[in-house]
Design an enzyme around this catalytic site. Structure first.
Site, mmCIF file in Angstrom:
data_model
loop_
_atom_site.group_PDB
_atom_site.id
_atom_site.type_symbol
_atom_site.label_atom_id
_atom_site.label_comp_id
_atom_site.label_asym_id
_atom_site.label_seq_id
_atom_site.Cartn_x
_atom_site.Cartn_y
_atom_site.Cartn_z
ATOM 1 N N ALA A 243 -1.663 5.791 1.661
ATOM 2 C CA ALA A 243 -2.871 4.985 1.817
ATOM 3 C C ALA A 243 -3.015 4.428 3.229
ATOM 4 O O ALA A 243 -2.039 4.203 3.941
ATOM 5 C CB ALA A 243 -2.871 3.840 0.810
ATOM 6 N N LEU B 163 0.867 -1.176 0.000
ATOM 7 C CA LEU B 163 0.000 0.000 0.000
ATOM 8 C C LEU B 163 0.905 1.227 0.000
ATOM 9 O O LEU B 163 1.902 1.262 0.724
ATOM 10 C CB LEU B 163 -0.879 0.028 1.253
ATOM 11 C CG LEU B 163 -2.262 -0.630 1.204
ATOM 12 C CD1 LEU B 163 -2.916 -0.538 2.587
ATOM 13 C CD2 LEU B 163 -3.152 0.019 0.166
ATOM 14 N N ASP B 164 0.560 2.235 -0.796
ATOM 15 C CA ASP B 164 1.350 3.466 -0.809
ATOM 16 C C ASP B 164 1.410 4.069 0.595
ATOM 17 O O ASP B 164 0.476 3.902 1.389
ATOM 18 C CB ASP B 164 0.726 4.493 -1.757
ATOM 19 C CG ASP B 164 0.829 4.074 -3.218
ATOM 20 O OD1 ASP B 164 1.696 3.242 -3.529
ATOM 21 O OD2 ASP B 164 0.042 4.589 -4.036
ATOM 22 N N PRO B 165 2.481 4.797 0.919
ATOM 23 C CA PRO B 165 2.558 5.457 2.235
ATOM 24 C C PRO B 165 1.343 6.329 2.532
ATOM 25 O O PRO B 165 0.871 6.391 3.670
ATOM 26 C CB PRO B 165 3.835 6.292 2.127
ATOM 27 C CG PRO B 165 4.699 5.530 1.171
ATOM 28 C CD PRO B 165 3.739 4.959 0.152
#
Length: 305
Positions: free
Chosen positions: A51, A47-49
């Site tokens: 997110a 997951l992107d930071p």
């Protein structure tokens, strides 16, 4: 004085973390691994930071099945900031361009059907995909842009939940490998004003949803109250991410040979596909695949206790 090495615990299972904003998936994993004092750990896709939301973390024997969760469908809610494009297609990047926004709900809803079903996406430069062994995001940080092949993904659901001024909230259900940042950027381009992801929350990963997750704060509190063992009650079973697969139970005789790598026959086996396998005592012992001859071939086995 020599530092005493911390002895890791041999624990197995899945913790469903509600990942906080600002953490990489690996940083969140290592934090929970430290709290659990687990010997072996792995996550099921980044997951992107920016997110938040459902991040299944696998420990011990559960790491053997993390690939199947990585391959699972996902669901998200995202806030699309209209009128602003950034280097990363999200709020973490530098602003590239600003444009006036005059988008109506009708315009946006009329556009969404083009992005449902099977579509092609060009992965963003700011991604963990690799080119010649180098992650694309490292090349992007160095100012390089390389050609990326479009990839086929499936958008099962794309719904406008709200439009307030220059912000739109969307619900998305999609296949693995889908980039919500790319989806939002492509929508913004079609609308003529540009867009980026302002917020992103994963609401589902395979069979798991937000209602089953635990926060990092809760894990830290439990650890403070009772140590690593206090977190064990939160561990989901090793095969909990595979509960949609058929379940077969082997006799004691068949289980012995199956655990030694031999395909066996099982009552009520499906004609094809992957299956979960239990021994005669109802203990999960691994996953198998139905061969053409109807026998169950072992694919991943659980270490015997």
């Amino acid at each position: 004085m020599a530092q005493v090495k911390r002895v890791r615990r041999d624990v197995s299972g899945i913790i469903l973390l509600d990942k906080p904003r600002g953490f990489t998936s690996n940083a969140a994993l290592q934090k929970v691994r430290w709290l659990l004092n687990a010997e072996k750990a792995g996550h099921t896709g980044s997951l992107d930071p920016l997110a938040t939301g459902v991040l299944p973390l696998c420990f011990g024997e559960a790491t053997k099945f993390s690939q199947y969760l990585l391959d699972a469908d996902k669901a998200y809610e995202t806030v699309m900031q209209l009128g602003v494009t950034t280097t990363t297609a999200d709020a973490e990047g530098e602003v590239l361009e600003r444009k006036p926004v005059a988008v109506t709900r009708e315009q946006l809803e009329a556009l969404l059907p083009q992005f449902r079903g099977d579509i092609l996406q060009v992965p963003p430069m700011y991604s963990a995909l690799k080119r010649d062994g180098q992650p694309l995001y490292k090349l992007a940080r160095a100012g390089e842009v390389v050609e990326r092949e479009p990839r086929s993904v499936n958008i099962a659901r794309l719904e406008l939940l709200a439009l307030e001024g220059d912000k739109a909230r969307l619900a998305v259900a999609c296949s693995k490998g889908t980039y919500i940042r790319t989806l939002v950027e492509d929508l913004g381009q079609q609308l003529g004003c540009g867009a980026h992801v302002a917020e992103l929350r994963r609401t589902q990963a395979g069979p798991f949803d937000l209602s089953q997750t635990v926060t990092l704060e809760t894990l830290e509190r439990l650890h403070g109250e009772g140590g690593a063992e206090a977190l064990d009650a939160l561990l989901q079973p090793v095969d909990s991410g595979l509960e949609h697969w058929p379940l077969l139970q082997l006799s004691e005789h068949s289980a012995y040979y199956w655990l030694h790598g031999q395909p066996v026959r099982a009552p009520e086996a499906p004609k094809y596909g992957m299956v979960r396998v239990q021994d005669n005592n109802g203990r999960f012992i691994g996953i198998g695949e139905v061969s053409e001859d109807g026998r169950i071939a072992p694919r991943r086995l659980i270490r015997s206790e």
